[in-house]
Design an enzyme around this catalytic site. Structure first.
Site: not given
Ligand code: FAD
Length: 306
Positions: A134, A137-138
């Site tokens: 992701c 997200c990261d």
């Protein structure tokens, strides 16, 4: 017809499940939507969506999910946080088994979507320590770092471009010598000088002590192996259907995606499938919501004819 708890139960609150919920709520059906985590599905991990009509400037996955959820709830859709563990579809009433109870419905829409496929090269060891599925997200964890992205489809290329907002360099490792992604994404990736393409290659291993330090790649043509020094590795090599609860209750293809006809009905009458979990040539938000609208209307017709 035996007494049931609901007219319709929908499994999964991604774009497909939420759309089915909107149609069912507007049809004033007694409907329950079950979601094991939070509503939104895969679009929650999608940074920016440019190909969903109605948003000419694009929209973030989070915002689109939120809008779909609000629209569904304002129409009266009940969404419950619960994971479906198994199904019993042998009788006329469909039985849905949750952790602490079972519920019954006249009709069922399976919209449980899909999850990223693993490479199986040790990513478990480095999950959260460099490996991710992701970028939304990261990616911020990789500011001014070097990362490897694996894959050549729309998701891989789009997310690799997103990674360049943070990382100083992105290796895009792809098993072929050309990308499968939409041409507009290819043009952007080729024009981005932070992306280095590693063609005809597969990732074969991961190296590192506490965290990821490198990804081993093998060129399929020359058989040459080398390690790309990298702090992160993002994997987008396809998806697997979320169907562990099915236990062969409905017919699937050889990969486990649910087979459905043009009305989205599966091999079991009254059980419909919509979205990424379905055996379909295109897995996108627009196709998921299209499937779901058909499934909800056909579920309503199914119940009327009982
Ligand atoms: C990184 C990324 C970028 C993408 N970019 C785009 C894009 O730009 N444009 C586009 O059109 N598409 C894009 N897609 C694809 C798009 O997100 C999917 O096609 C779409 O989300 C499919 O919707 P769905 O509702 O079928 O499934 P999902 O979104 O997978 O939702 C399924 C839901 O079911 C739930 N669930 C699963 N099992 C159970 C269970 N047993 N019990 C209860 N709930 C369960 C899950 O938690 C999930 O919330 C992208 C996907 C990814 C991963």
């Amino acid at each position: 017809m035996t007494q049931t708890d609901y007219d319709l139960v929908i499994i999964g609150a991604g774009p497909a499940g939420l759309t089915a919920g909107i149609y069912a709520a507007r049809a004033r059906m007694n409907v329950l939507l079950l979601e094991k985590t939070v509503p939104g599905g895969q679009i929650l991990v999608t940074d920016w969506i440019e190909n969903y009509p109605g948003f000419p400037e694009g929209i973030s996955g989070y915002d689109l999910a939120e809008k779909m959820k609000i629209q569904a709830e304002e129409l009266g859709l009940k969404i419950e946080t619960a994971e479906v563990h198994s199904l019993n579809l042998s009788g006329q009433s469909k039985q849905i088994v949750l952790k602490d109870r079972s519920i019954t419905a006249k009709s069922l829409i399976i919209a449980s979507g899909a999850s990223p496929r693993n490479l199986g090269i040790g990513e478990d060891k480095f999950m959260g320590k460099g490996v991710s599925f992701c970028a939304t997200c990261d990616a911020p964890f990789f500011k001014e770092k070097t990362v490897v992205a694996v894959g050549g489809g729309d998701t891989a290329v789009q997310e690799a471009i997103f990674l360049t907002k943070f990382a100083k360099k992105v290796y895009l490792v792809h098993r072929r010598d050309e990308l499968r992604a939409a041409k507009i994404l290819q043009e952007r990736a080729f024009a981005n000088d932070k992306i280095e393409f590693v063609w005809d290659s597969v990732a074969t291993g991961m190296e590192g002590f506490f965290g990821l330090e490198g990804v081993k790649v093998k060129n399929l043509k020359t058989k040459e192996e080398r390690t790309l020094k990298a702090d992160g590795c993002f994997i987008w090599i396809g998806i697997l259907p979320n169907t562990s609860f099915l236990n062969n209750a409905v017919e699937t293809d050889e990969f486990g995606f649910i087979r459905a006809d043009a009305t989205m009905q599966t091999s079991v009458p009254g059980v419909f499938a919509a979205g990424d979990v379905r055996d379909t040539p295109l897995r996108q938000i627009s196709t998921a919501v299209g499937d779901a609208a058909i499934a909800a209307v056909c579920a309503e017709h199914f119940i009327e004819n009982l």
